[in-house]
Design a protein around this motif. Sequence first.
Motif, PDB file in Angstrom:
ATOM      1  N   GLU A  27      25.364 -16.350  17.162  1.00 38.62           N
ATOM      2  CA  GLU A  27      25.193 -15.906  18.540  1.00 38.62           C
ATOM      3  C   GLU A  27      23.779 -15.375  18.737  1.00 38.62           C
ATOM      4  N   PRO A  28      23.067 -15.848  19.771  1.00 35.24           N
ATOM      5  CA  PRO A  28      21.702 -15.357  20.015  1.00 35.24           C
ATOM      6  C   PRO A  28      21.709 -13.871  20.344  1.00 35.24           C
ATOM      7  N   GLU A  29      20.721 -13.152  19.820  1.00 38.75           N
ATOM      8  CA  GLU A  29      20.621 -11.723  20.059  1.00 38.75           C
ATOM      9  C   GLU A  29      19.883 -11.460  21.362  1.00 38.75           C
ATOM     10  N   ALA A  30      20.359 -10.489  22.113  1.00 44.19           N
ATOM     11  CA  ALA A  30      19.760 -10.149  23.404  1.00 44.19           C
ATOM     12  C   ALA A  30      18.284  -9.806  23.237  1.00 44.19           C
ATOM     13  N   GLY A  31      17.461 -10.346  24.136  1.00 47.90           N
ATOM     14  CA  GLY A  31      16.048 -10.027  24.147  1.00 47.90           C
ATOM     15  C   GLY A  31      15.189 -10.853  23.218  1.00 47.90           C
ATOM     16  N   ARG A  32      15.797 -11.688  22.378  1.00 54.40           N
ATOM     17  CA  ARG A  32      15.034 -12.491  21.420  1.00 54.40           C
ATOM     18  C   ARG A  32      14.578 -13.812  22.039  1.00 54.40           C
ATOM     19  N   GLY A  33      13.553 -14.413  21.431  1.00 50.81           N
ATOM     20  CA  GLY A  33      13.083 -15.712  21.858  1.00 50.81           C
ATOM     21  C   GLY A  33      13.442 -16.763  20.820  1.00 50.81           C
ATOM     22  N   TYR A  34      13.955 -17.913  21.254  1.00 50.48           N
ATOM     23  CA  TYR A  34      14.402 -18.943  20.331  1.00 50.48           C
ATOM     24  C   TYR A  34      13.858 -20.313  20.730  1.00 50.48           C
ATOM     25  N   THR A  35      13.741 -21.173  19.739  1.00 53.37           N
ATOM     26  CA  THR A  35      13.371 -22.562  19.988  1.00 53.37           C
ATOM     27  C   THR A  35      14.596 -23.329  20.464  1.00 53.37           C
ATOM     28  N   MET A  36      14.465 -24.007  21.589  1.00 56.99           N
ATOM     29  CA  MET A  36      15.541 -24.831  22.129  1.00 56.99           C
ATOM     30  C   MET A  36      14.935 -26.099  22.710  1.00 56.99           C
ATOM     31  N   TYR A  37      15.799 -26.991  23.203  1.00 57.81           N
ATOM     32  CA  TYR A  37      15.349 -28.290  23.684  1.00 57.81           C
ATOM     33  C   TYR A  37      16.007 -28.628  25.021  1.00 57.81           C
ATOM     34  N   HIS A  38      15.319 -29.451  25.792  1.00 56.32           N
ATOM     35  CA  HIS A  38      15.836 -29.893  27.083  1.00 56.32           C
ATOM     36  C   HIS A  38      15.455 -31.345  27.302  1.00 56.32           C
ATOM     37  N   GLY A  39      16.457 -32.181  27.576  1.00 49.77           N
ATOM     38  CA  GLY A  39      16.199 -33.581  27.865  1.00 49.77           C
ATOM     39  C   GLY A  39      16.150 -33.822  29.357  1.00 49.77           C
ATOM     40  N   THR A  40      15.163 -34.604  29.800  1.00 48.98           N
ATOM     41  CA  THR A  40      15.025 -34.887  31.225  1.00 48.98           C
ATOM     42  C   THR A  40      14.467 -36.291  31.414  1.00 48.98           C
ATOM     43  N   HIS A  41      14.416 -36.731  32.664  1.00 47.29           N
ATOM     44  CA  HIS A  41      13.857 -38.045  32.985  1.00 47.29           C
ATOM     45  C   HIS A  41      12.342 -37.966  32.920  1.00 47.29           C
ATOM     46  N   LEU A  42      11.724 -38.995  32.392  1.00 42.52           N
ATOM     47  CA  LEU A  42      10.273 -39.023  32.246  1.00 42.52           C
ATOM     48  C   LEU A  42       9.564 -38.805  33.583  1.00 42.52           C
ATOM     49  N   ALA A  43      10.198 -39.247  34.669  1.00 46.96           N
ATOM     50  CA  ALA A  43       9.594 -39.087  35.996  1.00 46.96           C
ATOM     51  C   ALA A  43       9.501 -37.616  36.415  1.00 46.96           C
ATOM     52  N   ASN A  44      10.326 -36.759  35.807  1.00 51.06           N
ATOM     53  CA  ASN A  44      10.327 -35.333  36.168  1.00 51.06           C
ATOM     54  C   ASN A  44       9.454 -34.485  35.250  1.00 51.06           C
ATOM     55  N   ALA A  45       8.938 -35.085  34.178  1.00 56.22           N
ATOM     56  CA  ALA A  45       8.291 -34.312  33.120  1.00 56.22           C
ATOM     57  C   ALA A  45       7.059 -33.541  33.595  1.00 56.22           C
ATOM     58  N   LYS A  46       6.163 -34.210  34.320  1.00 52.03           N
ATOM     59  CA  LYS A  46       4.928 -33.541  34.759  1.00 52.03           C
ATOM     60  C   LYS A  46       5.229 -32.370  35.689  1.00 52.03           C
ATOM     61  N   LYS A  64      16.549 -44.937  26.910  1.00 50.06           N
ATOM     62  CA  LYS A  64      15.785 -44.007  26.068  1.00 50.06           C
ATOM     63  C   LYS A  64      14.289 -44.052  26.374  1.00 50.06           C
ATOM     64  N   ASN A  65      13.820 -45.184  26.899  1.00 48.71           N
ATOM     65  CA  ASN A  65      12.406 -45.295  27.249  1.00 48.71           C
ATOM     66  C   ASN A  65      12.035 -44.451  28.462  1.00 48.71           C
ATOM     67  N   GLU A  66      13.026 -44.017  29.220  1.00 49.21           N
ATOM     68  CA  GLU A  66      12.797 -43.211  30.416  1.00 49.21           C
ATOM     69  C   GLU A  66      13.115 -41.731  30.181  1.00 49.21           C
ATOM     70  N   LYS A  67      13.361 -41.382  28.924  1.00 50.33           N
ATOM     71  CA  LYS A  67      13.719 -40.001  28.609  1.00 50.33           C
ATOM     72  C   LYS A  67      12.577 -39.268  27.921  1.00 50.33           C
TER      73      LYS A  67
END
Length: 218
Positions: free
Chosen positions: A25-44, A81-84
């Motif tokens: 369980e993540p501890e309150a107030g801490r910073g963690y590495t995470m990931y988010h997948g999105t459409h390439l068109a939204n990336a910029k 996958k080419n658009e992700k």
Amino acid sequence: MNGEVFFSGWDVVKDRSKTLSADQEPEAGRGYTMYHGTHLANAKKIITNGFERSKDGLLGPGIYVSRNIKKAQCYPLKTDKNEKVVFKLKVRVGKVKKIDSDNHAFQKSWHQNGYDCAWVPPHSNISSIKSGREEDCVWDPKRIKVVDVACCVDQAKRHELRRLIRGDGSKNKHKEASSKSECDICHHDASEGPHDIQNCWHCGKNICPFQDKHLCRN
């Protein structure tokens, strides 16, 4: 006495072998590495302006992220996958609520009850998560910082996005907002309150208790 060594200061030693596993369980107030997948068109747009809160979802409105990069690679669903693109993030979780069952009392109302993030542990009793992979939902986009491109099939686009993240050749609004919240001494995140800058007891130089290293040079 000859051969005496005088030292004032400190050097932080980080134990990098201790990482947060998916079921911790993540501890309150801490910073963690995470990931988010999105459409390439939204990336910029995400890099430049930050994330926008979704209107709804399993855990209600928020930004959906995961410590599991394989889960992030699945999104957006039904997209080639080419658009992700998958972003690597630093997420300051704040106050966390664990949601581990269907029809949980706080499943979509965790933020209204004072929480900054909702966390679904892996292999929970939530029937809609077939993969068993953990999931997080963050309310405030300002708690999320894009730090790198983790996955992108198009190498040219990957390099372009990485340059934008670094701010090369442009004024990256998201980067500027982040830099304003950095401590001038330790360069760590100070958005939750100013750091207590003091004078070193030996050399008199300005120091911050959060800086990784300080060595008096008299």
